[in-house]
Scaffold this motif. Structure first.
Motif, short mmCIF file in Angstrom:
data_model
loop_
_atom_site.label_atom_id
_atom_site.label_comp_id
_atom_site.label_asym_id
_atom_site.label_seq_id
_atom_site.Cartn_x
_atom_site.Cartn_y
_atom_site.Cartn_z
N ASP A 46 -7.24 -10.43 -3.96
CA ASP A 46 -6.69 -9.22 -3.34
C ASP A 46 -7.66 -8.06 -3.52
N CYS A 47 -7.79 -7.24 -2.49
CA CYS A 47 -8.76 -6.13 -2.48
C CYS A 47 -8.08 -4.82 -2.12
N ALA A 48 -8.87 -3.77 -2.11
CA ALA A 48 -8.35 -2.45 -1.74
C ALA A 48 -7.96 -2.40 -0.28
N MET A 49 -8.68 -3.15 0.58
CA MET A 49 -8.42 -3.16 2.00
C MET A 49 -8.25 -4.60 2.47
N GLY A 50 -7.70 -4.77 3.66
CA GLY A 50 -7.63 -6.09 4.25
C GLY A 50 -6.24 -6.66 4.30
N GLU A 51 -6.18 -7.98 4.57
CA GLU A 51 -4.92 -8.67 4.80
C GLU A 51 -3.99 -8.60 3.59
N ARG A 52 -4.55 -8.76 2.41
CA ARG A 52 -3.74 -8.74 1.18
C ARG A 52 -4.18 -7.55 0.32
N SER A 53 -3.94 -6.37 0.82
CA SER A 53 -4.35 -5.19 0.06
C SER A 53 -3.40 -4.97 -1.11
N ILE A 54 -3.96 -4.45 -2.21
CA ILE A 54 -3.19 -4.22 -3.43
C ILE A 54 -2.19 -3.09 -3.21
N LYS A 55 -0.97 -3.29 -3.66
CA LYS A 55 0.09 -2.30 -3.48
C LYS A 55 -0.20 -1.06 -4.34
N PRO A 56 0.30 0.10 -3.92
CA PRO A 56 0.04 1.34 -4.66
C PRO A 56 0.37 1.26 -6.14
N MET A 57 1.50 0.67 -6.49
CA MET A 57 1.86 0.60 -7.91
C MET A 57 0.93 -0.32 -8.68
N GLY A 58 0.25 -1.24 -8.00
CA GLY A 58 -0.74 -2.06 -8.66
C GLY A 58 -1.89 -1.22 -9.18
N HIS A 59 -2.28 -0.20 -8.41
CA HIS A 59 -3.33 0.73 -8.85
C HIS A 59 -2.83 1.57 -10.02
#
Length: 988
Positions: free
Chosen positions: A635-648
């Protein structure tokens, strides 16, 4: 790498030494070999660095024959050559080798260390020099940009990137604020300050009895000053932070300040003013040169939680002069952040609970990126470790080398304060008394992926916690040792107990870490040891530094170290573009992915298949052989499986207890995020113990490169009829059935090949001989695929609408700025970037078929028109001809068989031009009366690495354009960085 000894100790190694009285450090070799200089262990090569203007193609920088190690990327060598080499370009005094740059800096540090008694012997100073050179040469770490700019030159020896100023409730202090801030901006750095000492607009002036202006009014002057200095020649905008306490009587006005300006931008844009980033009229709005943050206390947050009232206090007396609904104010903060990304939030009680020198003063503000937080009128020099350099071939983390590298870097950073210059006397005095340092790291996201750990997972957070704890624990242990060599910081005696208390808080947080894997167990075990030793030594000797660590954006220096990820950020995308020697780029799958797959136990054959799939699709979904439970690792910052805000947010919370300062990071949120979701992010940040937090909702700002000329007005529709007018105009309405106007059998047509975000397609548009567009056919995806079918159906629907009289401009208004993947760079010079296939198609159709006046109102212009606007101030040509669209001045296609197609639209096989026909391989299949074509991809163009990165990762539509090279920047912490030239929008 080092140990503290009494007296000289180099004779045992057979080296000539110089004896000194007192203590000194013995520096042991870790990376280097005695008798071999680090430069002699690498292969050097000559390169040419040439940069061109992205608009005109003109050469803007050229230096040929620069010298770098063969393992340095072209991007890293380009950034170092253009930004850090000193001397006039083309002169004999211009630096032309990395050796010269490293020597200029390292030898200055080594000499200052010797002169100030840091080393036991001269031999130890030489080992220090070699070890430091090796680590910089091999990209193990980097100092912040001011070091590379200034150290060893004739310029002031400024080593700090972060500054905090102070302003009091007097006109002299306010005017001095303007002056000091301007001097810092002139030097290319940024500063932050808290305006809460200034009386509110609800309080009286004692001298005259009149009402005070309030801090927001004085923000206007400071903002104008910052904008003027920026426009006067700086390569990046003036970076500044403005903070106001939540109990200030003007807090509501402060919260709404930038949101109101964003409303103004919308109104001016709709009136025809140029309000895009860098536009001629954007300077007419205020407060655009600063990040705004509200300082909230635990008292206020509990009032929000309980739904109770909260008192706003007079600045002079401290009495409550107004009571407000805490929950409403908190919602207003979230609403404003939803509208324009400001204000951010800083958690004052948490910040000051971790403050090592409270007896000297409170922490009231931060630097522009929010990672440095300490006393007013102070500064912090930064350095960042490249975490991926400590990942060993067997997949383990080299704990010992990480400890040795950290202690040497802290030693070097403290040495720099002995010779550093500062922009003001007050800042220099505070910094020398408290010696604030900011060690941090980059490449955390890449390290986690390579270790087979998901960024948003308990395992990923445990590893990040352990590494951050080890870094700061080692730093404070070394700081305590330095106190025994050259003395504790001057302000330590007054703050001995609170400093020791904060050390114990860090140690307790370390003890609370719950490890999950062999890697973080080993790291955590060493961190526990470092904290115990550091507190034991510090209790006896004190500490040399009031502050040791932060997590900075690491934008430019991240590129210098060839890092895949910056600061605490996750990986940006799975597919990247690598700049090649001699120009051009090539698409590569992130090299961390094969390492991660091997770590997860996949065979070489499966790894090859997965990598090939990622190269084609840009994501891991349905990759052959990849287990679904392993998707999250990629999972990355952008793209199909972007990380959810709470993950950050949770990752920030994992690292925060082990940092002296805070974390530079903006939590990116989708355009669909609600005010309530932003409020929850801010609330959870408080609950999780963060010190600061900022959010950015995608597409929330108007002033962006791809915003259209017409926007959605807020509030009531200005064209809506008044109730009385409705009554007067109520009449019998005759509904007429629309009549379809069919195209003739032979009609003009245009076939256009296009590429959007790496997706290739063809569009054939047919028109009435005398009356504009009548049909559109789109080919995208393989014949028979779902995508191809959807595009066929979409073409039918649009064509039917056009033939029944729906104006083309209606389609253009509805479908431009529609955003979804694929998006990014196109191969069309008139439409450089597109937010989706639909965005591109209807911008292209507008350019081909709409009159200039119509599309100009929608902000759609050709490349020639944009260039004309830059040259003359007007998009319009001197003699505008709109009688016939340019696309129709072509030879009509040959007659084709026409029949009623599916859904009632006419279908044809349009004959493309000879050039287009050469590119198209026809694979005609007849399905009823519809004819389909499949096309060979058009030749790809060479682009800069920054542009190509957007092809894969998606366009950062709200990122600013680089002031140096004009390309789109990407996020780095709470700033933006240009991958093409290394320029940043804030801290380095």
């Amino acid at each position: 790498m080092t140990e503290t000894v009494n007296g000289p100790s180099g004779a045992a190694r057979g080296r000539k030494t110089t004896k000194r009285a007192g203590k000194g450090l013995t520096i042991n070799r870790v990376y280097t070999t005695e008798g071999v200089h680090p430069y002699d262990e690498v292969t050097w090569e000559r390169r040419d660095v040439v940069q061109t203007n992205w608009k005109t193609g003109a050469t803007v920088f050229e230096q040929r024959g620069v010298e770098f190690p063969d393992f340095w990327s072209v991007n890293a060598s380009t950034i170092v050559t253009t930004k850090y080499f000193r001397g006039a370009v083309g002169s004999d005094t211009r630096e032309q080798s990395l050796k010269q740059l490293l020597d200029r800096v390292v030898l200055t540090y080594a000499k200052a260390g010797k002169d100030n008694g840091y080393f036991a012997t001269d031999a130890d100073a030489e080992v220090f020099e070699h070890e430091l050179t090796y680590m910089l040469l091999h990209q193990v770490f980097s100092f912040n940009s001011p070091v590379w700019f200034n150290v060893g030159t004739s310029s002031p020896q400024q080593v700090s990137a972060c500054f905090i100023l102070a302003v009091d409730d007097s006109m002299d202090s306010i005017l001095n604020w303007y002056k000091e801030e301007g001097l810092i901006f002139k030097g290319g750095s940024g500063a932050g300050l808290n305006l809460s000492r200034i009386r509110s607009s609800k309080e009286l002036l004692h001298s005259s009895g009149g009402t005070a202006s309030g801090p927001v009014s004085f923000m206007r002057g400071a903002d104008a000053s910052a904008g003027t200095i920026k426009s006067g020649g700086a390569t990046r905008r003036a970076a500044k932070m403005v903070v106001l306490d939540v109990d200030h009587p003007d807090i509501e006005e402060f919260v709404q300040t930038k949101a109101r300006e964003e409303d103004k931008i919308r109104v001016l844009r709709d009136a025809g003013f140029d309000m895009d980033l860098g536009g001629h009229d954007i300077s007419s709005v205020q407060y655009q040169n600063a990040n705004n943050s509200v300082r909230v206390t635990d008292e206020f947050m509990r009032a929000v939680e309980e739904g109770s009232e909260f008192g706003l206090r007079a600045r002079t007396t401290g009495e409550v002069i107004e009571t407000i609904d805490a929950k409403k104010l908190f919602k207003d903060i979230a609403q404003a952040a939803w509208e324009c990304a400001d204000p951010g939030i800083q958690y004052d009680s948490t910040i000051n609970d971790w403050h090592t020198t409270p007896e000297t003063g409170r922490i009231t503000a931060s630097n522009p990126c929010s990672e440095y937080m300490h006393l007013d009128n102070s500064s912090c020099n930064l350095a960042s470790l490249n975490l991926l350099k400590f990942l060993q071939d067997d997949g383990s983390f080299d704990v010992d080398k990480f400890v040795k590298a950290t202690e040497l870097i802290i030693t070097a950073m403290d040495i720099s304060i002995t010779f550093a210059d500062f922009p003001t006397e007050a800042i220099g005095d505070t910094t020398r008394k408290f010696r604030q340092l900011g060690i941090g790291y980059a490449n955390l996201g890449a390290l986690l992926m390579a270790s087979g750990l998901a960024y948003d997972s308990d395992g990923g957070r445990a590893f990040a916690s352990a590494i951050t704890s080890l870094m700061t624990g080692t730093s404070y242990r070394r700081s305590a040792e330095l106190a025994g060599v050259v003395g504790p910081y001057e302000g330590y005696a007054q703050n001995a107990e609170p400093h020791a208390r904060v050390m114990r808080k860090h140690q307790a947080a370390n003890d609370a870490v719950r490890t999950m894997h062999a890697m973080d167990i080993a790291v955590h075990r060493e961190a526990t040891k470092q904290w115990a030793q550091g507190i034991e030594i510090g209790t006896k000797q004190g500490w040399r530094n009031a502050q040791a660590s932060v997590l900075a954006p690491t934008g430019t220096i991240g590129f210098m170290m060839d890092c895949d990820t910056t600061g605490i950020e996750p990986d940006f995308s799975l597919v990247k573009f690598k700049k090649l020697v001699g120009g051009g780029s090539m698409q590569i799958v992130n090299q961390t992915i094969p390492v991660a797959l091997k770590k997860l136990g996949y065979t070489n054959e499966t790894i090859e298949a997965i990598v090939e799939y990622i190269a084609e699709h840009g994501h891991v979904i349905d990759a052959p052989g990849l287990k679904t439970e392993h998707y999250e690792v990629f999972d990355c910052a952008m793209g199909e499986r972007s990380i959810k805000p709470m993950g950050h947010v949770r990752m920030m919370a994992a690292a925060q207890p082990f940092l002296s300062g805070a974390i530079s990071k903006t939590v990116n949120m989708p355009e669909t995020a609600t005010v309530e979701e932003i409020g929850d992010i801010y609330f959870q940040g408080w609950k999780l113990g963060l010190k600061a937090l900022a959010v950015y909702r995608d597409n929330c700002k108007v002033g962006q490169p791809l915003s259209s000329g017409k926007g959605e007005n807020k509030g009531k529709d200005s064209n809506a009829a008044k109730p009385a007018e409705v009554v007067e105009t109520v009449k019998t309405v005759v509904v007429e059935k629309p009549i379809r106007k069919r195209l003739p059998k032979t009609r003009p047509s245009l076939t256009t090949s296009f590429t959007v975000g790496g997706a290739e397609g063809y569009m054939t548009s047919g028109s009435y001989p005398d009356d504009g567009l009548g049909e559109v056919f789109l080919k995208l995806g393989k014949q028979g695929s779902t995508l191809a079918g959807v595009m066929d159906a979409f073409s039918i629907a649009v064509s039917i609408g056009l033939q029944y009289g729906v104006p083309l401009e209606t389609y253009v208004q509805k479908f431009t700025n529609l955003k979804f993947e694929p998006a990014g760079l196109t191969d069309d010079p008139d439409v450089r970037m597109a937010q989706s296939i639909m965005d591109y198609i209807f911008r292209r159709l507008a350019l081909d078929y709409l009159p200039f006046e119509v599309r100009s109102q929608m902000g759609i212009h050709s490349a020639d028109e944009r260039q004309r606007q830059l040259d003359t101030g007007s998009y319009a040509p001197v003699e505008e001809e709109v009688s016939e669209p340019e696309s129709l001045k072509t030879k009509p296609s040959e007659s084709v068989d026409q029949a009623e197609g599916r859904g009632g639209v006419e279908a044809k096989d349009a004959k493309p031009s000879a050039a287009a026909e050469a590119e198209i391989k026809r694979e005609t299949q007849v399905d009823g009366d519809m004819v389909a074509e499949s096309a060979r991809p058009a030749p790809k163009q060479a682009h800069t690495s920054a542009e190509l990165l957007q092809v894969i990762s998606g366009t950062e539509v709200d990122a600013p354009l680089c002031f140096t090279c004009g390309t789109k920047m990407r996020p780095a912490g709470s700033c933006h960085v240009c991958e093409g030239c290394g320029a940043t929008s804030g801290c380095s």
